[in-house]
Design a protein around this motif. Structure first.
Motif, PDB file in Angstrom:
ATOM      1  N   SER A  11      42.679  52.440  42.610  1.00  0.00           N
ATOM      2  CA  SER A  11      42.571  53.898  42.558  1.00  0.00           C
ATOM      3  C   SER A  11      43.899  54.572  42.240  1.00  0.00           C
ATOM      4  CB  SER A  11      42.036  54.428  43.894  1.00  0.00           C
ATOM      5  OG  SER A  11      42.906  54.062  44.956  1.00  0.00           O
ATOM      6  N   GLU A  12      45.003  53.846  42.426  1.00  0.00           N
ATOM      7  CA  GLU A  12      46.332  54.406  42.187  1.00  0.00           C
ATOM      8  C   GLU A  12      46.944  53.954  40.867  1.00  0.00           C
ATOM      9  OE1 GLU A  12      48.491  53.065  45.579  1.00  0.00           O
ATOM     10  OE2 GLU A  12      47.538  54.484  46.965  1.00  0.00           O
ATOM     11  N   ALA A  13      46.276  53.037  40.174  1.00  0.00           N
ATOM     12  CA  ALA A  13      46.829  52.483  38.930  1.00  0.00           C
ATOM     13  C   ALA A  13      46.818  53.529  37.823  1.00  0.00           C
ATOM     14  CB  ALA A  13      46.032  51.256  38.506  1.00  0.00           C
ATOM     15  N   ARG A  14      47.902  53.566  37.073  1.00  0.00           N
ATOM     16  CA  ARG A  14      48.040  54.494  35.952  1.00  0.00           C
ATOM     17  C   ARG A  14      48.627  53.764  34.754  1.00  0.00           C
ATOM     18  NH1 ARG A  14      45.584  56.549  39.324  1.00  0.00           N
ATOM     19  NH2 ARG A  14      45.762  58.617  40.298  1.00  0.00           N
ATOM     20  N   GLY A  15      48.429  54.350  33.570  1.00  0.00           N
ATOM     21  CA  GLY A  15      49.066  53.844  32.369  1.00  0.00           C
ATOM     22  C   GLY A  15      48.701  52.405  32.050  1.00  0.00           C
ATOM     23  N   ARG A  38      47.041  42.790  41.863  1.00  0.00           N
ATOM     24  CA  ARG A  38      47.561  44.047  42.408  1.00  0.00           C
ATOM     25  C   ARG A  38      48.962  43.863  42.983  1.00  0.00           C
ATOM     26  NH1 ARG A  38      44.689  45.427  46.629  1.00  0.00           N
ATOM     27  NH2 ARG A  38      43.007  43.884  46.658  1.00  0.00           N
ATOM     28  N   ASN A  39      49.251  42.657  43.499  1.00  0.00           N
ATOM     29  CA  ASN A  39      50.589  42.364  43.985  1.00  0.00           C
ATOM     30  C   ASN A  39      51.571  42.224  42.813  1.00  0.00           C
ATOM     31  OD1 ASN A  39      52.363  39.537  44.933  1.00  0.00           O
ATOM     32  ND2 ASN A  39      52.699  41.494  45.926  1.00  0.00           N
ATOM     33  N   LEU A  40      51.168  41.516  41.777  1.00  0.00           N
ATOM     34  CA  LEU A  40      52.030  41.359  40.608  1.00  0.00           C
ATOM     35  C   LEU A  40      52.359  42.714  39.976  1.00  0.00           C
ATOM     36  CD1 LEU A  40      50.371  38.234  38.955  1.00  0.00           C
ATOM     37  CD2 LEU A  40      52.646  38.333  39.987  1.00  0.00           C
TER      38      LEU A  40
END
Length: 270
Positions: A11-15, A38-40
């Motif tokens: 939900s916070e990922a952008r670009g 998500r950690n990488l």
């Protein structure tokens, strides 16, 4: 117990990170992006490089090697759940189908991640491996949307404690990461309680640790075979951290849950 590694939530990922997450979901045929990716994403350039490196394996021979692991993994001979038992604890046919969707999703993606990330590690950290033969065919991705992953802090205390206990089963070090599968199954606490009842004797006898060890060995063997196909681009400055993350996940939650998910799935009737 919370996750001990940072991550970029979907939900916070952008670009570019959001674009890669979308591609991961598309290539894997899943509705969620697992914690390793998500950690990488928290390490500059690590997600982009790792995904670019292993993506061709996902589209190539990795599904055949993952299926070989699913077919050859040495599961303990242990009774499963009857439909009447599940009904008695409030898990009806509809909920049973939802539970199997969760298990099917993890069964598919865990074995894939095991062979693909083992291949990456074998490329940079080569060591002796047993011979491994791919399966002749592989299943397609389940493609079923599963529920949103609940945060640990949103669970009732007794359910969170149950998840944490299950997370220790089959682990030969101090658990550092909560396996997402158990958190997904926390929507059905009574089912998780049955899973705990089934697994506890196997854990006590050391058979779950043995399952993890044998699954690691399978992952390494198939990964070493796949490693020959890798053609990594120039690595980022975060290469060391990216490999350390892959190693942590492969040797612990991914290897552990590849075996345990297969065992729990076999015990759960369709």
């Amino acid at each position: 117990m919370a996750e001990s590694v940072p991550s970029v939530l979907e939900s916070e990922a952008r670009g570019e990170i959001a674009d890669i997450y979308a591609d991961i979901r598309k290539v894997l045929g899943t509705s969620v992006v697992n914690l390793i990716w998500r950690n990488l994403a928290t390490m500059p350039g690590a997600l982009e490089w790792t995904w670019a490196t292993v993506r061709p394996l996902y589209l190539g021979d990795a599904p055949l090697h993952a299926e070989a692991i699913r077919r050859t993994i040495a599961l303990p001979d242990w009774p499963g759940f009857s439909i009447d038992t599940l009904l008695a604890v409030g898990v009806d046919e509809t909920e049973r189908a939802l539970i199997r969707n969760v298990l099917d999703s993890y069964q598919y993606t865990n074995a894939l991640a095991l062979v693909v990330l083992s291949a990456l590690l074998a490329h940079y950290e080569p060591r002796a491996a047993d011979a491994a033969t791919a399966a002749d065919k592989a299943p397609t991705a389940p493609g079923t949307k599963i529920p949103e992953l609940p945060p640990m802090e949103a669970l009732d205390p007794e359910v969170a404690a149950l998840v944490a206990e299950l997370n220790s089963f089959g682990e030969d070090t101090e658990p550092q990461l909560i396996a997402s599968m158990y958190r997904h199954l926390a929507y059905w606490p009574s089912y998780l309680a049955l899973v705990r009842t089934m697994l506890a004797p196997l854990q006590r006898e050391g058979r779950l640790n043995a399952l993890t060890l044998s699954t690691r060995a399978l992952g390494h063997a198939h990964g070493a075979t796949l490693a020959k196909q890798l053609k990594p681009p120039a690595p980022p400055d975060t290469l060391k951290g990216a490999l350390a993350s892959c190693r942590l996940f492969v040797e612990h939650p991914i290897a552990r849950m590849t075996g345990l998910c297969a065992l729990i799935l076999r015990a759960t009737p369709e």
